[in-house]
Design a protein around this motif. Structure first.
Motif, short mmCIF file in Angstrom:
data_model
loop_
_atom_site.label_atom_id
_atom_site.label_comp_id
_atom_site.label_asym_id
_atom_site.label_seq_id
_atom_site.Cartn_x
_atom_site.Cartn_y
_atom_site.Cartn_z
N LEU A 134 49.16 41.01 47.86
CA LEU A 134 48.39 40.43 48.96
C LEU A 134 48.57 41.25 50.23
CD1 LEU A 134 46.51 38.14 49.79
CD2 LEU A 134 48.53 36.86 50.49
N GLY A 135 49.78 41.70 50.50
CA GLY A 135 50.03 42.55 51.67
C GLY A 135 49.25 43.85 51.59
N GLY A 136 49.20 44.46 50.42
CA GLY A 136 48.44 45.69 50.24
C GLY A 136 46.95 45.47 50.44
N SER A 137 46.44 44.35 49.97
CA SER A 137 45.02 44.06 50.16
C SER A 137 44.70 43.83 51.63
CB SER A 137 44.62 42.83 49.35
OG SER A 137 44.72 43.11 47.98
N LEU A 138 45.57 43.11 52.33
CA LEU A 138 45.35 42.88 53.76
C LEU A 138 45.41 44.20 54.54
CD1 LEU A 138 47.32 39.56 54.31
CD2 LEU A 138 44.84 39.89 54.23
N ALA A 139 46.34 45.07 54.16
CA ALA A 139 46.42 46.39 54.80
C ALA A 139 45.16 47.20 54.52
CB ALA A 139 47.67 47.13 54.32
N GLY A 140 44.63 47.10 53.31
CA GLY A 140 43.39 47.80 52.97
C GLY A 140 42.21 47.29 53.78
N ILE A 141 42.13 45.99 53.97
CA ILE A 141 41.05 45.42 54.79
C ILE A 141 41.19 45.89 56.22
CG2 ILE A 141 40.27 43.24 55.85
CD1 ILE A 141 39.13 43.54 53.15
N LEU A 142 42.41 45.86 56.73
CA LEU A 142 42.66 46.31 58.11
C LEU A 142 42.27 47.78 58.27
CD1 LEU A 142 43.77 45.45 60.86
CD2 LEU A 142 46.00 46.24 60.10
N ALA A 143 42.62 48.60 57.29
CA ALA A 143 42.26 50.02 57.35
C ALA A 143 40.75 50.21 57.27
CB ALA A 143 42.95 50.78 56.21
N THR A 144 40.09 49.40 56.46
CA THR A 144 38.63 49.50 56.34
C THR A 144 37.94 49.11 57.65
OG1 THR A 144 38.73 49.00 53.98
CG2 THR A 144 36.63 48.64 55.07
N LEU A 145 38.46 48.09 58.30
CA LEU A 145 37.82 47.62 59.52
C LEU A 145 38.10 48.51 60.73
CD1 LEU A 145 38.43 43.78 59.19
CD2 LEU A 145 36.33 45.05 58.73
N SER B 144 41.79 39.52 45.27
CA SER B 144 43.22 39.61 45.49
C SER B 144 43.83 38.26 45.86
CB SER B 144 43.51 40.64 46.58
OG SER B 144 44.89 40.71 46.83
N VAL B 145 43.15 37.50 46.72
CA VAL B 145 43.67 36.18 47.12
C VAL B 145 43.68 35.24 45.93
CG1 VAL B 145 43.09 34.14 48.50
CG2 VAL B 145 43.10 36.39 49.56
N LEU B 146 42.64 35.28 45.11
CA LEU B 146 42.60 34.44 43.92
C LEU B 146 43.72 34.79 42.95
CD1 LEU B 146 40.88 32.17 42.67
CD2 LEU B 146 39.57 33.94 41.51
N ALA B 147 43.91 36.07 42.71
CA ALA B 147 44.99 36.51 41.82
C ALA B 147 46.34 36.16 42.42
CB ALA B 147 44.88 38.00 41.57
N PHE B 148 46.51 36.34 43.74
CA PHE B 148 47.75 35.99 44.41
C PHE B 148 48.07 34.51 44.22
CE2 PHE B 148 49.48 33.87 48.16
CZ PHE B 148 50.74 34.43 48.22
N SER C 24 45.90 31.60 33.67
CA SER C 24 44.71 31.71 34.50
C SER C 24 44.65 33.06 35.20
CB SER C 24 44.69 30.59 35.55
OG SER C 24 44.61 29.34 34.92
N TYR C 25 45.79 33.55 35.63
CA TYR C 25 45.87 34.87 36.26
C TYR C 25 45.36 35.95 35.30
CZ TYR C 25 48.10 39.12 38.06
OH TYR C 25 48.34 40.40 38.50
N PHE C 26 45.81 35.90 34.06
CA PHE C 26 45.37 36.89 33.08
C PHE C 26 43.90 36.70 32.71
CE2 PHE C 26 49.99 37.33 32.04
CZ PHE C 26 50.10 38.62 32.50
N LYS C 27 43.41 35.47 32.71
CA LYS C 27 41.98 35.23 32.45
C LYS C 27 41.13 35.86 33.54
CE LYS C 27 42.62 30.92 29.96
NZ LYS C 27 42.50 29.45 30.04
N ILE C 28 41.56 35.70 34.79
CA ILE C 28 40.81 36.29 35.91
C ILE C 28 40.72 37.80 35.74
CG2 ILE C 28 40.95 36.80 38.39
CD1 ILE C 28 42.15 33.98 38.70
#
Length: 148
Positions: free
Chosen positions: A33-44, A82-86, A117-121
């Motif tokens: 989740l931290g990596g995804s948030l950092a990626g969003i921040l970098a994208t923006l 990422s949030v759903l998997a988290f 459920s995580y693996f199904k996603i």
């Protein structure tokens, strides 16, 4: 036939292994989740690349808007996945830890269902990616066949 002493030892070993997996899953969920948030921040915050030259009815401004929109949409879709998997991975971790600590098989089972459920996603996501690759391959072959 097993003795009464062997069964608790095997159960204790099983609980330790599941607890170890739950701890690692909790850490992995937070890092993901931290990596995804950092990626969003970098994208923006990063500047967008220069738009390509205008092509077939699209002005340079239209191309820039299309690139910007698609970048943001893909970043937020990635964040949603990422949030759903988290959620499911962290839920697995916390429920399994609580189930083992309280000796509660209901929490342990619910936690393991969250892992399922995580693996199904991720299975659904991988299936969709494979379908998109196959469609792009077919589209590319048809495009070259018909002179596109």
């Amino acid at each position: 036939m097993q003795t009464d002493q062997q069964l608790p030892n095997e159960q204790s070993l099983l609980h330790r292994n599941i607890l170890s997996a739950a701890k690692i899953a909790g850490i992995a969920a937070i890092i993901s989740l931290g990596g995804s948030l950092a990626g969003i921040l970098a994208t923006l915050t990063r500047p967008l690349p220069a738009a390509p030259a205008a092509q077939e009815g699209f002005s340079k401004d239209d191309m820039q808007q299309l690139m910007q929109g698609s970048t943001y949409i893909s970043a937020f879709i990635s964040l949603a996945i990422s949030v759903l998997a988290f959620y499911f991975l962290f839920r697995f971790s916390s429920l399994v830890k609580a189930g083992i600590a309280d000796n509660n098989p209901v929490k342990l089972t619910t936690g393991l269902q969250s892992l399922a459920s995580y693996f199904k996603i991720w299975g659904i996501i991988m299936f969709l990616i494979i379908v998109l690759f196959v469609l792009s391959l077919v589209g590319g072959m048809l495009g070259t066949t018909f002179g596109g």
